[in-house]
Design a protein around this motif. Sequence first.
Motif, PDB file in Angstrom:
ATOM      1  N   LEU A  68     -12.705  17.328  14.981  1.00 49.51           N
ATOM      2  CA  LEU A  68     -13.085  15.911  14.831  1.00 49.51           C
ATOM      3  C   LEU A  68     -12.525  15.070  15.982  1.00 49.51           C
ATOM      4  N   TYR A  70     -13.800  13.590  18.268  1.00 48.02           N
ATOM      5  CA  TYR A  70     -14.553  12.366  18.579  1.00 48.02           C
ATOM      6  C   TYR A  70     -14.103  11.192  17.705  1.00 48.02           C
ATOM      7  N   LEU A  71     -13.314  11.470  16.702  1.00 45.89           N
ATOM      8  CA  LEU A  71     -12.820  10.375  15.853  1.00 45.89           C
ATOM      9  C   LEU A  71     -11.453   9.865  16.299  1.00 45.89           C
ATOM     10  N   LEU A  78      -6.049   3.289  13.418  1.00 47.93           N
ATOM     11  CA  LEU A  78      -5.581   3.238  12.026  1.00 47.93           C
ATOM     12  C   LEU A  78      -4.105   3.624  11.932  1.00 47.93           C
TER      13      LEU A  78
ATOM     14  N   SER B   6     -15.198  14.377   8.068  1.00 50.74           N
ATOM     15  CA  SER B   6     -14.749  13.224   8.856  1.00 50.74           C
ATOM     16  C   SER B   6     -14.461  12.041   7.941  1.00 50.74           C
ATOM     17  N   ILE B   9     -11.204  12.716   6.099  1.00 53.24           N
ATOM     18  CA  ILE B   9      -9.967  12.613   6.889  1.00 53.24           C
ATOM     19  C   ILE B   9      -9.648  11.158   7.224  1.00 53.24           C
ATOM     20  N   ILE B  10     -10.639  10.433   7.703  1.00 56.23           N
ATOM     21  CA  ILE B  10     -10.363   9.022   8.023  1.00 56.23           C
ATOM     22  C   ILE B  10     -10.032   8.241   6.752  1.00 56.23           C
ATOM     23  N   LEU B  13      -6.587   9.231   5.626  1.00 56.34           N
ATOM     24  CA  LEU B  13      -5.542   8.579   6.434  1.00 56.34           C
ATOM     25  C   LEU B  13      -5.355   7.134   5.988  1.00 56.34           C
TER      26      LEU B  13
END
Lengths: 192, 271
Positions: A68, A70-71, A78, B6, B9-10, B13
């Motif tokens: 991931l 690209y994130l 964050l 994705s 995970i984001i 977090l």
Amino acid sequence: MNLLALIFVAILANNIVLSQFLGICPYLGLSRKLETSVGMGLAVVFVMTMSAIVTWIIDLFLLQPFSLEYLRTIAFILIIAGLVQFVEMVLKKTNPALFRALGIYLPLITTNCTILGVAILNVQSQHNIVETIVYSIATGVGFTLAMVLMAGIRERLELATMSSYLKGAAVTLVSAGILSLAFMGFKGMVAL
Amino acid sequence: MELVMSMAIIGGLGLFFAIVLAYAAQRFAVEEDPRVEMVIDLLPGANCGACGFSGCAAAAEKICCGEVPVDSCIPGGKAVCDSICEVLGVAAVASEGRKVAEIHCLGSRDVAPDKFEYQGVHDCKAAMMYSGGFKACSYGCLGLGTCVEVCPFDALSMGANGLPQVDTEKCTGCGVCAKACPRGVIHIVSADRKAKYVPCNSHDRGKTVRQVCEVGCIACRACVRACPNEAITMEDNLAVINRDKCDDCGKCVEVCKRGIIKDVGKVLVVA
């Protein structure tokens, strides 16, 4: 990679402000007085190192395994914002003296591009954890150096007689440009 | 699958930091003294720095801790001091009353000449660095207006004679100008003082004063002898009027050979 070379590059040859043009806003906004520029510089060293370590760990154990990468940008923003908030609270409770010294600069740093820039640079150049720590501290020192130099120049400029068209922002930008030119002299001294 | 990962995970977090921050906000909560906020509201908020702290907020904190006396705010004067005492629940202290700045020099360009032409930075401190100032008198006002620039209350202005003038209405006696003046020409005095004063700052001997200034005190002691109340003393070649003893009789004004003992408020008309 030679750590000494890394330090040299981070502080002088690739100075974060004067060569990479990151963190221009605190560089111009907080460099009016020597005192504030030193305070801001120290706060940046502190936060930069901490956030670089945390983002490096999260990148290695969370983003890379799931490809991931690209994130990175959004994830790092964050992490840095959360981390700075957390550190601010902890400092306020446990170390009021340090909080008072860094306190007003911490919220400014939350969304500072140097911090995010260094976090991303670290993972992009595939530094290991030691290199990450060294590079972050050195970059912070480089930022402080640029701030202090600029503050010294601006304190003198305050007293100088000059045309009214040049006063204020104009002469500050001109001196920043000349300072940046001076730092270009370090380019190419170390090959990475 | 990748989309889910994705997001997880984001989102994860974000959730993680939310929980950590919520926990930290309680675990590391710092109780602040509510009186500090109230005292900040009472202080004038000019951040003039006369108290010695960087601003009113810093002063408020120190006042609440009891580290500095409640009457630390000079511009605020008695009114602010009293209201702070009320908030803190301490007995009101006797304040010294309102103070104002007083300019102790009459040496405008035409009566006190320069010893060389100065073309440097338009700032008294900078001028002082250059051979001790361009004015022949080494005690008099340089007239470049550094005091006017530093005044946080806009109470000082440059008069037509090239000397600063105090607007006693606006002046709070904070003393920022007195600290800024490299020649110590500005004195901070009680606002309800007696009017007579010697607007000279020179500690040079009479002969030197005669050479460099037409309106400087030459320490002839005539006023000292004339004063019925013994209010005037000669301090290091300069007549100083003790305002507590003075009764404004004006005998010193009559005998002063140089005519420089003045009434405050009447010196400003010198063009």
